[in-house]
Design a protein around this motif. Structure first.
Motif, mmCIF file in Angstrom:
data_model
loop_
_atom_site.group_PDB
_atom_site.id
_atom_site.type_symbol
_atom_site.label_atom_id
_atom_site.label_comp_id
_atom_site.label_asym_id
_atom_site.label_seq_id
_atom_site.Cartn_x
_atom_site.Cartn_y
_atom_site.Cartn_z
ATOM 1 N N LEU B 116 34.736 47.481 55.899
ATOM 2 C CA LEU B 116 36.406 46.808 55.471
ATOM 3 C C LEU B 116 36.105 47.036 54.747
ATOM 4 C CD1 LEU B 116 37.782 45.041 59.330
ATOM 5 C CD2 LEU B 116 38.073 48.062 58.311
ATOM 6 N N THR B 117 35.402 46.552 53.252
ATOM 7 C CA THR B 117 35.458 46.322 51.923
ATOM 8 C C THR B 117 36.155 45.267 51.449
ATOM 9 O OG1 THR B 117 37.379 47.285 51.423
ATOM 10 C CG2 THR B 117 35.159 47.836 51.450
ATOM 11 N N ARG B 534 24.320 15.623 47.201
ATOM 12 C CA ARG B 534 23.982 17.244 46.414
ATOM 13 C C ARG B 534 24.279 17.217 44.681
ATOM 14 N NH1 ARG B 534 29.482 20.154 47.743
ATOM 15 N NH2 ARG B 534 30.798 17.950 47.737
ATOM 16 N N GLY C 317 27.936 23.892 46.339
ATOM 17 C CA GLY C 317 30.038 23.904 46.502
ATOM 18 C C GLY C 317 30.369 23.229 46.010
ATOM 19 N N ARG C 422 34.572 48.550 45.134
ATOM 20 C CA ARG C 422 35.354 48.914 46.347
ATOM 21 C C ARG C 422 35.727 47.399 47.245
ATOM 22 N NH1 ARG C 422 35.544 53.192 49.926
ATOM 23 N NH2 ARG C 422 33.992 51.741 51.854
ATOM 24 N N THR C 423 36.154 46.669 46.879
ATOM 25 C CA THR C 423 36.400 45.164 47.404
ATOM 26 C C THR C 423 38.264 44.894 48.089
ATOM 27 O OG1 THR C 423 36.898 42.896 46.633
ATOM 28 C CG2 THR C 423 37.318 44.670 45.175
ATOM 29 N N TYR C 424 38.629 44.634 49.167
ATOM 30 C CA TYR C 424 39.306 43.586 49.776
ATOM 31 C C TYR C 424 40.239 45.423 50.212
ATOM 32 C CZ TYR C 424 39.773 38.543 47.241
ATOM 33 O OH TYR C 424 39.144 38.177 47.759
ATOM 34 N N LEU C 425 39.644 46.128 51.239
ATOM 35 C CA LEU C 425 40.715 47.238 51.624
ATOM 36 C C LEU C 425 40.636 48.070 50.892
ATOM 37 C CD1 LEU C 425 42.804 44.832 53.817
ATOM 38 C CD2 LEU C 425 40.303 45.716 54.698
ATOM 39 N N ASP C 426 39.649 48.564 50.281
ATOM 40 C CA ASP C 426 39.977 49.224 49.093
ATOM 41 C C ASP C 426 39.385 50.944 48.879
ATOM 42 O OD1 ASP C 426 41.102 47.597 46.817
ATOM 43 O OD2 ASP C 426 39.207 47.779 46.048
#
Lengths: 153, 755, 486
Positions: B116-117, B534, C317, C422-426
């Motif tokens: 769904l990118t 860490r 992290g 393509r990212t974030y529902l593109d």
């Protein structure tokens, strides 16, 4: 598939009336014979088997007999596989296991189908119609064989 | 969270009465379930808010690393993964020795989102997987409870309990990326499907149950609980004379398909047909065939014949089956019960025979306050719920009773198994609570008869003029006054509120610490984060060779693999006791003994955890006796636990410590150079609260490579063999002598050494 | 070409920038010439002052030279020689006219002729050909990365660090130089070793030491290509911070009104290694006095005012030892690595922050102008050098006609490309402008990157429409299935 199914279902309904009658006949027949030969166990077993066979032949509709034939076939195949395993060794254990469990699984699935479609058990399965039972059976078998094929390597 | 759960429980009854027609009720139910799921997720996010999106503890680090491997290399490589960066030099067939369900689940979610990118980090998926699944678990608990009662409020209550009960939260806070994260959902859902299959008697539900059982097997070793519980339920039903064709269909479908499904997992393999844990299921499978056949025969032949047939047939079959089982077990075809299972029957078994199992804190027997701590008011509602089940006693109620009995036993034996008890507690408590609430909250229907009754009795009272008679003349027994109703309902609401409060408190205080990151308070009350783990792992990762072997106690193996990305000797997958004992021996022996062991295993660095400066009690000196015990199990002649105690039997680390203790590598590594941090005579170990001798231990074969800011992690480098062929003690003392003599002179020779 | 950094104040200026964005976007900064190439002897250096500044931990050199055309024709190509080793390390070559600041348009390009030759050239093209006999004063400045090496290479934790720099007392030139002088500026007066050479004129011996400064020269006429090797060893107990790779992402979101920055650093300390292992006791004790150290303890990154949501993470992290101060006057991100980064150690990390588009984005009709710093990053007294830099500008989905212009020296830009990501529902993918640069230093922190692109309203509505319609179709699908099942 569809015409055959409808034909057989009508067959079961017609045979249901005769089932009860024959069952009662077998009952009286068997009880009288049991009274006669209460002395030896082996004879009793014979009697049981005899009455069982009688009951079966009388009370089972044709389509269920077909299923039973298939189950008997599965038992034979399973026994053969087991005998092979005992005699010739279980080297590809995967293969043996998947083959054997395929027969066993198919057997119990078929048994389930038989139970569900038997008219006498209708009350126990209020939500399972014969068509539904058959569809379930197909789905179950497909899952079973998928796993077996995957497991056989 | 408190508001949301409260909203889910209190307005429920009110709203149900508002919702007159069916669709409004359904909508309300869906909404309430959504709220419960949201509350379940939200209450697990304390650690993310307080700290960060981080993987917790020890085991999750391995799962995280495996998931990253799966995502990076694809499924087939993962399946055949041989990991040569753990258990050096043995390696581990990781693909075949893990439960892949968890990793595959998050991998699938990852790829779905990628399709769904949506660019989401795999770490965030892993961190949030457990809370997400807890929402699903609440839903599964709703379904399961709905199978038990007709009152839908019980289901909603069960969902709410399941969502926030600390017993489950303890294993499913955000970041606790462990098998249990998804396994509890699968457990509850499999049970739901089982009940459903049993009630309907349909192959499809049985097949679904088997599929989820397969998923469960792929996810958690605790699947054996299902493997034992379902056959037990079937057996109890048969014994109660409740055999039905539905049971036959459901059980056989489940067993035939489920066993095959479980055998697909490489780690499980042939276990379902070759280990004792799985034998009950197989036995019941055969037993059900027999019973079904008998049922058929009984319906076909007269009863007297049937009796004799029963004696002869059953006796023969049982004898043969039992003989066969015994024969196969003694013949070695079927593995006897494994050690972990023995420890379930006899709690002191592990302590004597398998110290490695006993050394894990979550394998200890449960202390009784833990029940109240984890379940709070549910623990007293639970027996009431079970009693309700006895009253109705349908097939599914038998299941709850069986589950409750076994779950309670196991939870009492092992802290960790509290988790498997929690679902049934929630279900039973919800049944009880909803019964209470249904009785006391419905004021409309009781008010009307009460009012009538009142009028009638008022009329009759004038005639009879006996108040006692008046009360006995009431035909309906019950509590009708609004005050008592209000009192009970109020008390119940109060309990529910306290429960919510308790859950929030427990979650926030006890279960939301990542244990990789420690939090402390500054004098001014602000939060100070102690990030030594860490710090040291990152140092290892960046500033040592890619294949530098790290020796540490097995607790830290997964973390080193995950965070420092360096090969380790032993890790939390404790599959090889000898290897662990070797490390234990190296840690607990004198340097002269340890050094050859470390050379043989190509150890480059040794990592120890030392809490003395900070007062961090979970350090290696406190775990040291387990290392000694485990090593003693293999080398009883060389390592003796007694030697580590003072003659008076005390475990001490100060100047009174025994010679063996002082000479052990672990002691030396922990306290090396420590006293020079303090003014003379002031050196203090804050965990054990003792003053240390001024003369610190001397290390010859190791050199300090890195020590973290608060000294929690200390890393030592194993010296190479001496250039001139001296032994290390000699070389080190020569260096020290050299230093003393040439301290004032120019540093020519020392520069030479460094080159 | 100096642009004011205040984005709000210069709309007119920006439009002029957009006009020449096409012209100045460099495609390749290399010029191919035949392998037998030798620079024609058409110039001489009348006077030359060479300043070697070692105050930061990279070598910054500037050459102020008065050139004179000695050929009969007008000339516009001046060649600057480097050894092939230096070619790898040199960066940020800029040329100015020392006399008047309005003479602009110098172009600098590497000359490619014989890869095996030890002498390589950069070609400076003058904006206008220099007529015979006339003179022009050029101010050439550049820097070398990884030019300072610690000597001794391994020292104790609390020792002073000494760095070594090797250069030539005669400024390398392809032309004869009549008069020249080399000044070396050092961070401290503690200079234990430096090469001495014979003096000229009234000075017996070079260099002349003035505090923390060494002066070689003035020298009389020197032929083209003359070299006099000099080594200077001086005290500099500061980290030699080297970022081998910097990836900088700038993501523009029109819907969110947000510009998101993320930078990934691979940071090394090229200072002296530890001769013994790290000793925490000594380190902890020395922290009370806070002495000068060659370990990198802290970095300060001043961001644009209005930056928010800053974060500092590394591969395992969040790093909790960071502080972010943001108010009306400043936004400073203070980073402490997890451990003090000693010489030879490595510390890769990621930082990021958000800012409002109003600080960076200007709109005119459907054309947008984005003005962001090419480089942010730590601002340290001792300097930071960047080996490879990749700046990616993620424009909204559907943006096209992308042009860019930067005030950084174009010889440092090694390439650029425009792709889709393509990212974030593109559905189509976002337009991504990637600019690669090499050998930059923190002196270029305030250089600008200006990107112009077209973005229509339809393109902006595409995503909400697609999401809406796909949701609707899913619901309809579910509804249809539920109907069929019944």
């Amino acid at each position: 598939m569809a015409p055959k199914k409808s034909a057989t279902s009508s067959g079961t309904t017609s045979s249901s009336s005769s089932t009860t009658a024959s069952a009662s006949a077998a009952l009286s027949n068997a009880s009288s014979s049991a009274a006669k030969s209460a002395s030896s166990g082996a004879q009793q077993i014979d009697q049981v088997a005899l009455s069982l066979v009688q009951h079966y032949q009388k009370a089972t509709p044709q389509r269920t007999k077909l299923i039973d034939a298939f189950m008997a076939f599965l038992v034979v195949v399973g026994a053969l596989q087991f005998a092979y395993c005992v005699l010739a060794g279980n080297y590809p254990f995967n293969a043996f296991l998947s083959g054997f469990s395929a027969t066993v699984g198919q057997f119990v699935l078929t048994a389930s189908l038989r139970i569900q479609t038997t008219e006498a058990n209708k009350s126990e399965f209020p939500s399972v119609s014969p068509e539904r039972a058959f569809a379930d059976y197909v789905v179950g078998s497909m899952i079973l064989h998928f796993f077996c094929i995957n497991f056989i390597n | 969270m408190a508001v949301a759960t409260d909203a889910s429980s209190a307005p429920m009854e009110l709203l149900v009465s508002v919702g007159k027609n069916q669709s409004t009720k359904t909508l309300l139910r869906v909404l309430i379930l959504c709220f419960i799921a949201a509350a379940a997720v939200a209450s697990r996010l304390f650690s993310v808010i307080r700290f960060e999106s981080i993987i917790h503890e020890f085991d999750p680090w391995f799962n995280f690393r495996a998931t990253k491997y799966l995502v990076a290399h694809g499924f087939y490589d993962f399946w055949n993964w041989f990991d040569d960066r753990t258990w050096h030099p043995l390696g581990r067939v990781t693909g075949g020795t893990l439960y892949p369900g968890l990793m595959v689940t998050s991998g699938a979610i990852y790829h779905a989102l990628r399709a769904l990118t949506v660019p989401v980090d795999i770490r965030n998926i892993c961190v949030l997987l457990a809370p997400a699944f807890s929402g699903l678990t609440a839903f599964a608990a709703y379904l399961l409870t709905n199978e038990m009662t007709t009152s839908s409020s019980a289901g909603l209550l069960a969902a709410a309990f399941m969502g926030i009960t600390p017993g489950y939260i303890s294993r499913s806070v955000a970041g606790s990326y462990d098998n249990e994260a998804i396994a509890i959902f699968l457990l509850v859902y499999t049970f739901y499907l089982w009940i459903k299959a049993l009630k309907v008697g349909s192959v499809m539900w049985g097949a679904l149950c088997a599929l989820f059982y397969g998923y469960m097997v792929a996810s958690w070793g605790g699947y054996a609980f299902i493997t034992c519980l379902i056959p037990l339920h079937a057996f109890v039903l048969v014994c109660m004379g409740r055999f039905s064709n539905r049971l036959y269909v459901a059980y056989n479908t489940w067993y035939a398909l489920g066993t095959l499904a479980s055998m697909q997992i490489p780690f499980v393999g042939f276990a379902p047909v070759s280990t004792s844990e799985h034998m009950p299921a197989l036995g019941i499978f055969g037993f059900l065939q027999l019973v079904a056949f008998l049922e058929y025969v009984r319906s076909a032949v007269p009863s007297r014949q049937f009796q004799t047939f029963l004696y002869v047939g059953l006796g023969g079959v049982f004898g043969v089956a039992l003989l066969g089982l015994v024969g196969l077990t003694t013949g070695g075809y079927i593995a006897p019960w494994s050690g972990r299972f023995y420890s379930l029957w006899d709690t002191s078994y592990a302590k004597i025979h398998i110290p490695i199992i006993a050394s894990v804190s979550e394998h200890q027997p449960t202390a009784w306050p833990a029940f109240f701590f984890d379940l709070n008011m549910l623990i007293w509602l639970f027996p009431a719920g079970v009693y309700m089940c006895f009253q109705k006693l349908e097939d599914e109620h038998v299941f709850v009773i069986v589950y409750a009995l076994f779950g309670s036993y196991f939870a009492g034996v092992m802290v960790r198994l509290m988790l498997t008890l929690t679902p049934v507690v929630c279900v039973a408590a919800a049944i009880a609570a909803s019964q209470l609430l249904d009785t006391y909250l419905v004021y409309k229907s009781p008010v009307a008869p009460e009012a009538k009754e009142e009028e009638v009795t008022d009329g009759t009272a004038k005639k009879s003029k006996q108040s006692a008679l008046r009360s006995t003349s009431q035909p309906v027994v019950g509590i009708y006054t609004l005050i008592s109703k209000g009192f009970i309902a109020g008390a119940m609401t109060l309990f529910l509120l306290i429960f919510v409060q308790h859950c929030t408190w427990v979650t926030s205080n006890a279960y939301s610490s990542p244990s990789v990151v420690l939090a402390s308070r500054m004098p001014d009350g602000s939060q100070h984060i102690i990030d030594d783990y860490r710090e040291a792992y990152q140092w290892l990762r960046q500033n040592t060779k890619e294949d530098a072997k790290i020796m540490s106690w097995w607790d830290y193996g997964y973390q080193i693999g995950g965070m420092a990305d360096r090969p380790t000797l032993v890790d939390n997958n404790t599959w090889n006791n000898t290897h662990i004992a070797t490390v234990g021996k190296a840690m607990s022996s004198r340097e002269e003994v340890s050094y050859p062991i470390m050379r043989q295993h190509e150890v480059d660095y040794v990592l120890v955890v030392f809490g003395g400066l900070l007062g961090y009690s979970g350090d290696d000196i406190n775990k040291f006796l387990w290392m000694v015990r485990i090593a003693e199990g293999i080398w009883p002649d060389e390592v003796k636990e007694r030697d580590y105690f003072t003659p008076r039997g005390e475990y001490r680390v100060d100047s009174e410590a025994s010679e063996t203790m002082k000479n052990s590598l672990m002691y030396k590594m922990s306290y090396y150079n420590y006293c020079s941090l303090f003014p003379p005579g002031q050196a203090q170990d804050r965990v054990r609260g003792v003053r240390l001798p001024d003369q610190g231990p001397v290390l010859n074969t190791l050199e300090e490579a890195y020590t973290s800011e608060n000294w929690i992690i200390r890393i030592y480098k194993v010296k190479d063999l001496d250039n001139v062929g001296r032994d290390h003690a000699l070389a080190a003392s020569f260096d020290r002598g050299n230093k003393k003599k040439k301290a004032g002179k120019k540093r020519g020779p020392r520069v030479l050494r460094a080159e | 070409m100096k642009f004011t950094a205040i984005a709000g104040a210069c709309l007119s200026l920006l439009s002029s920038v957009a006009a020449d964005a096409n012209i100045t976007a460099p495609s390749s900064s290399k010029v191919a010439l035949p392998s037998t190439f030798k620079p024609p002897q058409v110039f001489k250096n009348a006077n030359l002052v060479h300043v070697v500044s070692l105050e930061k931990n990279f070598a910054k050199e500037s050459i102020n030279v008065l050139i004179e055309n000695v050929s009969p024709e007008p000339q516009d190509e001046y060649f600057l020689p480097f050894t092939s080793e230096q070619m790898e390390k040199v960066g940020g070559i800029e040329v100015k006219d020392r006399k008047s600041a309005d003479v602009v348009g110098f172009t600098v390009e590497a000359v490619e002729f014989d890869p095996l030759s030890d002498t390589q050239y950069y070609r400076i093209r003058l904006p206008a050909p220099l007529s015979p006999k006339s003179q022009q004063t050029l101010g050439i400045s550049f820097h070398y990365l990884r030019a300072l090496s610690p000597l001794p290479a391994a020292i104790e934790q609390a020792d002073k660090q000494y760095l070594l720099y090797a250069f030539s007392a005669y400024c390398p030139s392809a032309y004869p130089t009549l008069k020249q002088k080399t000044e070396v500026k050092l961070p401290s007066a503690d200079i234990p070793d430096y090469t001495t050479i014979a003096g000229s004129g009234d000075v017996k011996e070079f260099p002349v030491k003035q505090g923390s400064k060494l002066i070689y020269g003035p020298f009389p006429e020197v032929p083209a290509g003359a070299v006099s090797a000099i080594k200077v060893r001086f005290e500099s107990t500061k980290p030699v911070t080297h970022v081998s790779h910097l990836e900088r992402d700038i993501e523009v979101s029109h819907w969110g009104g947000n510009v998101a920055f993320e930078e990934r650093y691979t940071l090394f300390n090229h200072g002296a290694n530890l001769s013994a292992q790290f000793n925490r006791v000594k380190w902890a004790q020395s922290q009370y006095f806070n002495p000068q150290t060659y370990a990198l303890k802290e970095m300060k990154i001043p961001l644009r005012v209005g930056s928010k949501d800053a974060y500092f993470t590394d591969v395992i992290g969040n790093v909790s030892t960071s502080r972010f101060r943001s108010n009306k006057r400043e936004a400073v991100l203070e980073l402490k690595p997890r451990y003090p980064v000693f010489g030879g150690w490595k510390y890769p990390f990621t930082i990021g922050w958000n800012a409002d588009t109003k600080f960076f984005l200007k709109k005119s009709a459907s054309n947008y102008l984005l003005n962001v710093p090419l480089l942010e990053g730590p601002k340290q007294a001792e300097g930071v050098e960047y080996g490879q830099v990749q700046v990616r500008v993620l424009l909204p989905e559907g943006a096209d006609n992308v042009k860019f212009y930067t005030t950084a020296p174009e010889s440092s830009i090694t390439g650029h490309s425009v792709d889709l990501e393509r990212t974030y529902l593109d559905t189509v993918g976002r337009t991504v402008l990637t600019i690669k640069a090499r050998n930059l230093v923190d002196d270029f922190r305030d250089r600008e990157l200006i990107v112009s692109y077209d973005y229509s309203t339809m393109a902006g509505l595409r995503k909400p429409l697609i999401i809406f319609s796909s949701m609707i179709s899913i619901f309809v699908g579910i509804w249809a299935i539920s109907k069929v099942d019944l």
